[in-house]
Design a protein around this motif. Structure first.
Motif, mmCIF file in Angstrom:
data_model
loop_
_atom_site.group_PDB
_atom_site.id
_atom_site.type_symbol
_atom_site.label_atom_id
_atom_site.label_comp_id
_atom_site.label_asym_id
_atom_site.label_seq_id
_atom_site.Cartn_x
_atom_site.Cartn_y
_atom_site.Cartn_z
ATOM 1 N N GLN A 176 -4.662 -98.319 14.064
ATOM 2 C CA GLN A 176 -4.825 -98.475 15.610
ATOM 3 C C GLN A 176 -4.911 -97.051 16.401
ATOM 4 O O GLN A 176 -5.811 -97.105 17.448
ATOM 5 N N CYS A 177 -4.149 -96.395 16.118
ATOM 6 C CA CYS A 177 -3.903 -95.018 16.657
ATOM 7 C C CYS A 177 -5.016 -94.289 16.359
ATOM 8 O O CYS A 177 -5.642 -93.621 17.349
ATOM 9 N N TYR A 180 -8.179 -94.643 18.751
ATOM 10 C CA TYR A 180 -8.269 -94.164 20.072
ATOM 11 C C TYR A 180 -8.944 -92.768 20.470
ATOM 12 O O TYR A 180 -8.659 -92.096 19.238
ATOM 13 N N PRO A 197 -0.299 -100.082 24.809
ATOM 14 C CA PRO A 197 -1.841 -99.966 25.018
ATOM 15 C C PRO A 197 -2.235 -99.964 26.263
ATOM 16 O O PRO A 197 -3.108 -99.025 26.872
ATOM 17 N N SER A 198 -1.418 -100.541 27.543
ATOM 18 C CA SER A 198 -1.620 -100.250 28.727
ATOM 19 C C SER A 198 -1.017 -98.827 29.135
ATOM 20 O O SER A 198 -1.343 -98.704 30.175
ATOM 21 N N PRO A 236 -3.412 -95.077 29.009
ATOM 22 C CA PRO A 236 -3.722 -96.384 28.514
ATOM 23 C C PRO A 236 -4.390 -95.689 27.247
ATOM 24 O O PRO A 236 -5.479 -95.061 27.322
ATOM 25 N N ASN A 237 -4.286 -96.619 26.139
ATOM 26 C CA ASN A 237 -4.818 -96.400 24.767
ATOM 27 C C ASN A 237 -4.740 -95.096 24.369
ATOM 28 O O ASN A 237 -5.454 -94.326 23.725
#
Length: 259
Positions: A176-177, A180, A197-198, A236-237
């Motif tokens: 996931q990281c 980004y 995430p936010s 975010p992200n």
């Protein structure tokens, strides 16, 4: 520390003799002075192992005479009497209970070149009689929700803080990281990501070298990460990236025993 435009380490230079070592996406860490974003004040004695370093970084007492911090906060391995460690207080202006000790030696992770391996040890001139923070030796605790704390900025581009702030951040998987923007260079097995995430909660410039920790099976604090880098602060992200302590636990122990 986080990456601002190009990835930036989360330290702050506070004097001419202090060094700011930038990452492989280098931007001078002297461009910003910051701290935990979206956090609250820590209570006096809540995290007694926390250390503030005079070059504008954080750290934790690995032993009562050795501070574990980030490699990008220090210079090369060797004698060094130019760092002052402050401990025992959450308010840096409070002289009651404050302990300040000079460094005698710095050990920077072998092979550190700005990418991964972002850990270092600072030997102090004398022990600090405060509790230490044990480090994770396996990946058992490299998930869940972590606590971060530091005297860095409380917003991107903000100023160093007088009081220690704390916040909680959730684990973010490597996959996931890396998805980004700006995080494709994450070093597997050497770095760990954490953040919402936010956005809104994060470490920031001035928090570099400080610990990311959580409770272990015995409900004791255990360090799983060291504040290293990121993109901006609390965006975010754009999670924070931390040195994965368990990967280097044996090397840290060996180095500490030689100091």
């Amino acid at each position: 520390m986080k990456k601002l435009l190009t990835a930036l380490k989360r330290c702050v230079v506070l004097g001419a003799a202090a060094l700011a070592i930038v990452s492989l996406q280098p931007v001078s860490a002297a461009q910003a002075a910051e701290r935990v974003v979206g956090g609250t004040r820590a209570a006096q004695g809540e995290f007694p192992f926390m250390v503030r370093l005079s070059m504008g970084c954080g750290g934790a007492l690995y032993t009562q005479q050795i501070v574990l911090t980030a490699a990008h906060c220090v210079g090369s391995t060797g004698p060094n009497t130019g760092i002052t460690a402050t401990a025992g207080v959450v308010d840096l202006q409070n002289s009651s209970g404050r302990v300040q000790v000079r460094s005698t030696y710095v050990y920077r992770a072998p092979g550190y070149n700005g990418t991964g391996k972002d850990w270092a040890l600072i030997k102090l001139a004398q022990p600090i009689n405060l509790p230490t923070l044990k480090i994770a030796t396996t990946t058992q605790y490299n998930s869940g929700t972590f606590t971060v704390a530091g005297w860095g900025a409380n917003r991107e581009g903000g100023a160093q803080q007088r009081y220690l702030l704390k916040a909680n951040v959730p684990f973010v998987s490597d996959a996931q990281c890396r998805s980004y923007s700006g995080y494709s260079g994450l070093v597997a097995n050497e770095e760990i990501c954490a953040g919402l995430p936010s956005g809104g909660v994060d470490t920031c410039q001035g928090d570099s070298g400080g610990p990311m920790f959580r409770r272990d099976a015995s409900n004791a604090w255990i360090q799983v990460g060291i504040v290293s880098w990121g993109i901006g602060c609390a965006r975010p992200n754009a999670p924070g990236v931390y040195t994965e302590v368990s990967t280097f636990a044996s090397a840290i122990a060996s180095a500490a025993s030689s100091l």
